[in-house]
Design a protein around this motif. Sequence first.
Motif, mmCIF file in Angstrom:
data_model
loop_
_atom_site.group_PDB
_atom_site.id
_atom_site.type_symbol
_atom_site.label_atom_id
_atom_site.label_comp_id
_atom_site.label_asym_id
_atom_site.label_seq_id
_atom_site.Cartn_x
_atom_site.Cartn_y
_atom_site.Cartn_z
ATOM 1 N N ARG A 103 0.878 -1.166 0.000
ATOM 2 C CA ARG A 103 0.000 0.000 0.000
ATOM 3 C C ARG A 103 0.911 1.211 0.000
ATOM 4 O O ARG A 103 2.117 1.114 0.045
ATOM 5 C CB ARG A 103 -0.964 0.000 1.184
ATOM 6 N N GLY A 104 0.253 2.368 -0.162
ATOM 7 C CA GLY A 104 1.054 3.576 -0.344
ATOM 8 C C GLY A 104 1.106 3.882 -1.835
ATOM 9 O O GLY A 104 1.405 3.002 -2.646
ATOM 10 N N ALA A 105 0.802 5.120 -2.196
ATOM 11 C CA ALA A 105 0.630 5.442 -3.619
ATOM 12 C C ALA A 105 1.802 5.006 -4.510
ATOM 13 O O ALA A 105 1.598 4.281 -5.491
ATOM 14 C CB ALA A 105 0.355 6.949 -3.753
ATOM 15 N N ARG A 134 -7.831 -0.284 -6.410
ATOM 16 C CA ARG A 134 -8.067 0.800 -5.433
ATOM 17 C C ARG A 134 -8.195 2.115 -6.213
ATOM 18 O O ARG A 134 -7.445 2.363 -7.144
ATOM 19 C CB ARG A 134 -6.930 0.892 -4.403
ATOM 20 N N CYS A 139 -0.472 8.688 9.108
ATOM 21 C CA CYS A 139 -0.470 7.465 8.329
ATOM 22 C C CYS A 139 0.962 6.993 8.094
ATOM 23 O O CYS A 139 1.856 7.274 8.910
ATOM 24 C CB CYS A 139 -1.224 7.651 7.004
ATOM 25 N N GLN A 148 -1.871 2.509 10.122
ATOM 26 C CA GLN A 148 -0.624 2.496 9.354
ATOM 27 C C GLN A 148 0.491 3.249 10.094
ATOM 28 O O GLN A 148 1.665 2.932 9.954
ATOM 29 C CB GLN A 148 -0.811 3.133 7.968
ATOM 30 N N ASP A 195 -1.870 10.792 -1.727
ATOM 31 C CA ASP A 195 -2.240 9.763 -2.692
ATOM 32 C C ASP A 195 -2.625 10.366 -4.025
ATOM 33 O O ASP A 195 -2.651 9.669 -5.047
ATOM 34 C CB ASP A 195 -3.393 8.933 -2.125
ATOM 35 N N ASN A 254 -5.188 12.671 0.964
ATOM 36 C CA ASN A 254 -4.331 11.803 1.766
ATOM 37 C C ASN A 254 -5.207 11.043 2.746
ATOM 38 O O ASN A 254 -6.429 11.209 2.799
ATOM 39 C CB ASN A 254 -3.259 12.631 2.488
ATOM 40 N N LYS A 255 -4.580 10.191 3.549
ATOM 41 C CA LYS A 255 -5.319 9.357 4.489
ATOM 42 C C LYS A 255 -6.285 10.169 5.349
ATOM 43 O O LYS A 255 -5.945 11.286 5.793
ATOM 44 C CB LYS A 255 -4.314 8.626 5.398
#
Length: 372
Positions: A58-60, A95, A169, A208, A249, A259-260
Motif C-alpha cells: 500500500r502507499g501510492a 483501489r 499514516c 498504518q 495519494d 491523503n489518508k
Amino acid sequence: MKVKGQPTRTIWVEAEPAEGRPGSIGIIDQTRLPHRFETTSLRSLDDAVRAIRDMLVRGAPLIGATAAYGVALGLHGDASDARLKTVYDALFATRPTAVNLRWALDEMMRTLQPLPEADREHAAWARAAEIVEEDVAINRRIGENGLALIREIAAKKGDGEPINILTHCNAGWLATVDWGTATAPIYLAHEAGIPVHVWVDETRPRNQGAALTAWELNNHGVPHHVVADNTGGHLMQHGLVDMVIVGTDRTTANGDVCNKIGTYLKALAAHDNGVPFFVALPSPTIDFSLKSGRDIPIEERGAEEMTHVHGKTESGEIGTLQVTPDGSPVVNYGFDVTPARLVTGLITERGVVAAEEEAIAGLFSERRQDAA
Ligand SMILES: CSC[C@H]1O[C@H](OP(=O)(O)O)[C@H](O)[C@@H]1O
C-alpha cells in the motif's frame, strides 16, 4: 531502508520470466507488520491484484510499482492487445484513490502498445524496473529538499533542541520502494545528526502509523512517540510540533491534497496554530487532469477495518478483537482532501513549491498535456 541492519526495499525481482515459466516478484507482506516480518512472492496478475486490493502492499508509489510489475506478470503467455486491456482493467479496479496506480498503468501502456506482441513481456519487465528506480531517486530528492526545511527550523531553534515533526499514516519507505516521501527528509536529517523527533499519528482504522511508521522509525533508530489521532491539535496548541509532513495519494493541479483520512483535521489544527504544514509530493502523484480535490474518488473500505483491531496478544499470538458492538453500522472513508489554502508547501523532487496551480505547472511544465 534497513531492516535488522540490512538494506531492504518493499519490492524486488526474484526471477525474470523464462520459456514456460513466469517471473516472480518479492514483496514485504505489510499486513503482517509490525509483529511479523514476512515476505511473499507474486507470480501472476491475480497475485498482484490481490496484493494491492488486500493491502499487502500500500502507499501510492508502491501501488504504482506493484501495478507495473503486475502488468509484466500478466503478459506471460499472452501479450495481445486484448490481454493488455484485461490486465489494465484488473489492476485499475483494485483501489480508486492513489493516482500513481493510473499513472503507472498508463506508463506501461505507453511503452507496450506500440511494440510487437513478442517484445512486450520483456519490455514490461524493463519499464517496471525503471519505474522502481525512478521512485527511489525521486524520494531521495524529496528527502534532500525536505532536509533543507528541517535545517531552517533547526537553525531557529538553536543547538541540540529536537525538531518535533508530526506525520500521519505511513508515507514512509513502506509506502514506496525506498526512502518514503514524508519520511525521506526525516531519515536524512537523522543521518545528518540533526535531533529530530517524530509524533506518529496511529491513524485509525488500519493504524498504518502505529503499525508501519513506528516500525520503520524503530528499525532506523529515529526517536518518536505514537500518539492517538486526536492528540495532534493539543500538541500544536502547546508548541510541541515544529512542522507537519504528510504524504499524498493524489494532489490535483490546483494543489488540493488527498491523503489518508484525518489529514485535513491536522491541516486545520496546523493552520490555527501557525505550524507549517508540508506535503511530500512525488510528481507521479500529481493529477493534472483534475482542477480540484472535490473530483478525487474517495475509497470506502470494508467495515471490518473499523469494527476489529489486529495485534499481538499477551501470549505473543497475533489475534483479532472486535471493538464495536454487534449490529452497530460503521462508515469507513479511507481518505480526505486538504484544500491547497491550508498547505504551506509541496516538497517535490524538483524543489519546494507553493500549493498553487501556476507554481506546480511551472515546475512540471512537461506534464501540461495531461491538464484537463
Ligand atoms: C507516499 S503515499 C502514502 C499514503 O498512502 C497511504 O494510504 P494507504 O495506506 O491506504 O495506501 C496514506 O494515505 C499515505 O499518506
